[in-house]
Design an enzyme around this catalytic site. Structure first.
Site, PDB file in Angstrom:
ATOM      1  N   HIS A 157      13.201  -4.682   4.955  1.00  0.00           N
ATOM      2  CA  HIS A 157      12.110  -5.102   4.072  1.00  0.00           C
ATOM      3  C   HIS A 157      10.882  -5.437   4.912  1.00  0.00           C
ATOM      4  CE1 HIS A 157      10.267  -8.301   1.359  1.00  0.00           C
ATOM      5  NE2 HIS A 157      10.323  -7.241   0.574  1.00  0.00           N
ATOM      6  N   GLU A 183      11.726  -0.250   3.304  1.00  0.00           N
ATOM      7  CA  GLU A 183      10.730  -0.581   2.270  1.00  0.00           C
ATOM      8  C   GLU A 183       9.458  -1.033   2.967  1.00  0.00           C
ATOM      9  OE1 GLU A 183       8.596  -3.548  -0.444  1.00  0.00           O
ATOM     10  OE2 GLU A 183       9.301  -3.752   1.620  1.00  0.00           O
ATOM     11  N   ASP A 198       4.855  -1.773   2.014  1.00  0.00           N
ATOM     12  CA  ASP A 198       3.842  -1.938   0.964  1.00  0.00           C
ATOM     13  C   ASP A 198       2.597  -1.132   1.308  1.00  0.00           C
ATOM     14  OD1 ASP A 198       5.309  -4.225  -0.434  1.00  0.00           O
ATOM     15  OD2 ASP A 198       5.135  -4.973   1.616  1.00  0.00           O
ATOM     16  N   HIS A 229       1.282  -6.284   3.219  1.00  0.00           N
ATOM     17  CA  HIS A 229       1.810  -6.828   1.966  1.00  0.00           C
ATOM     18  C   HIS A 229       0.715  -7.254   0.982  1.00  0.00           C
ATOM     19  CE1 HIS A 229       3.557  -9.765  -0.857  1.00  0.00           C
ATOM     20  NE2 HIS A 229       4.490  -8.829  -0.916  1.00  0.00           N
ATOM     21  N   GLU A 235       6.270   0.976  -1.736  1.00  0.00           N
ATOM     22  CA  GLU A 235       5.836   0.081  -2.813  1.00  0.00           C
ATOM     23  C   GLU A 235       4.314   0.091  -2.853  1.00  0.00           C
ATOM     24  OE1 GLU A 235       6.807  -4.197  -2.952  1.00  0.00           O
ATOM     25  OE2 GLU A 235       5.315  -4.250  -4.558  1.00  0.00           O
TER      26      GLU A 235
END
Ligand code: G3P
Ligand code: CA
Length: 245
Positions: free
Chosen positions: A6, A33, A35, A48, A108
């Site tokens: 993450h 994952e 962002d 993020h 994401e």
């Protein structure tokens, strides 16, 4: 169960930096994952928040900075154990590090209120730019309009639903929205990752991945209740508990 690093191995290095992604690869991660945002001059970058307040202790928003301006800013300032300079990486820099190793990738896309008009086309072009990349990628977003625009533009792209402030009551309408965009995955907050909710989501036909799982107790519970993947800041320790498979 997938063990998804993450924001890179963000328990040990500044989140969403090349250092964190390199470390995740060294730790054996195959599922990742991160962002995605867009600079003022249209470059896809990985960070993020929409602004730099948390990571660089500065107030500017990514949307207001060019790539040339952004790359000079240290986003490791918040990470007390290692404040050595790290820039916000371009999306392609991140993929250069994790791509060869990756079996599964979660982009994401942070695009609340469509702050980055056109980001869907850019991400889709990126996914189509390397052989096999689209097939192993899943695009998620907390912004339902963004998921809809992805679906309008691509029947193939795999989507994952994310819901802000979900609870057991709001789960049913969220499942409807996830179905409406043709999502394959439903990404659920650990806070509401109970057996009943996970079963409901799976019955509705989605794979369930839970964020963010950083303890052995939670990880084992997720495996027991049939979760398909966990997002973790500590991909190394999760690997030791025979959670895979
Ligand atoms: O994509 C799962 C998880 O990362 C969503 O929450 O705030 O960590 O981006 P957040
Ligand atoms: Ca995220």
């Amino acid at each position: 169960m997938r063990i998804i690093s993450h924001r890179g191995a963000s328990g040990y290095a500044p989140e969403n930096t090349l250092k964190a992604f390199r470390l995740a690869v060294e730790m054996g991660s195959e599922d990742f994952e991160f962002d995605v945002h867009q600079t003022k001059d249209g470059i896809l970058v990985v960070h993020h928040d929409f602004d730099l307040a948390h990571t660089a202790l500065r107030k500017e928003r990514i949307a207001d900075l060019t790539w040339a301006e952004l790359k000079k800013i240290n986003v490791a300032k918040h990470y007390k154990a290692d404040t050595a300079f790290q820039h916000v990486p371009r999306l392609e820099e991140v993929l250069d590090v994790i791509g060869p190793r990756a079996g599964w990738l979660n982009f994401e896309v942070k695009n609340d209120g469509n702050i980055y008009p056109g980001i869907e086309d850019k991400v889709l072009a990126f996914l189509g730019s390397k052989p096999g990349l689209l097939e192993k990628s899943v695009v998620s977003s907390f912004d339902n309009g963004t998921l809809k625009r992805f679906r309008e533009r691509s029947p193939e792209v795999k989507l994952a639903y994310l819901g802000h402030g979900l609870n057991t009551v709001l789960l049913l309408p969220a499942l409807k929205k996830a179905k409406a965009v043709g999502a394959v995955n439903f990404h659920l907050a650990l806070r509401i990752a109970f057996k009943l909710n996970v079963s409901r989501i799976k019955k509705a036909g989605f794979r369930v991945c839970v964020y963010t799982v950083n303890t052995k107790r939670d990880a084992l519970r997720m495996k027991k209740i049939g979760v398909d993947g966990i997002f973790t800041n500590h991909p190394d320790i999760m690997g030791k508990w025979q959670l895979k498979g």
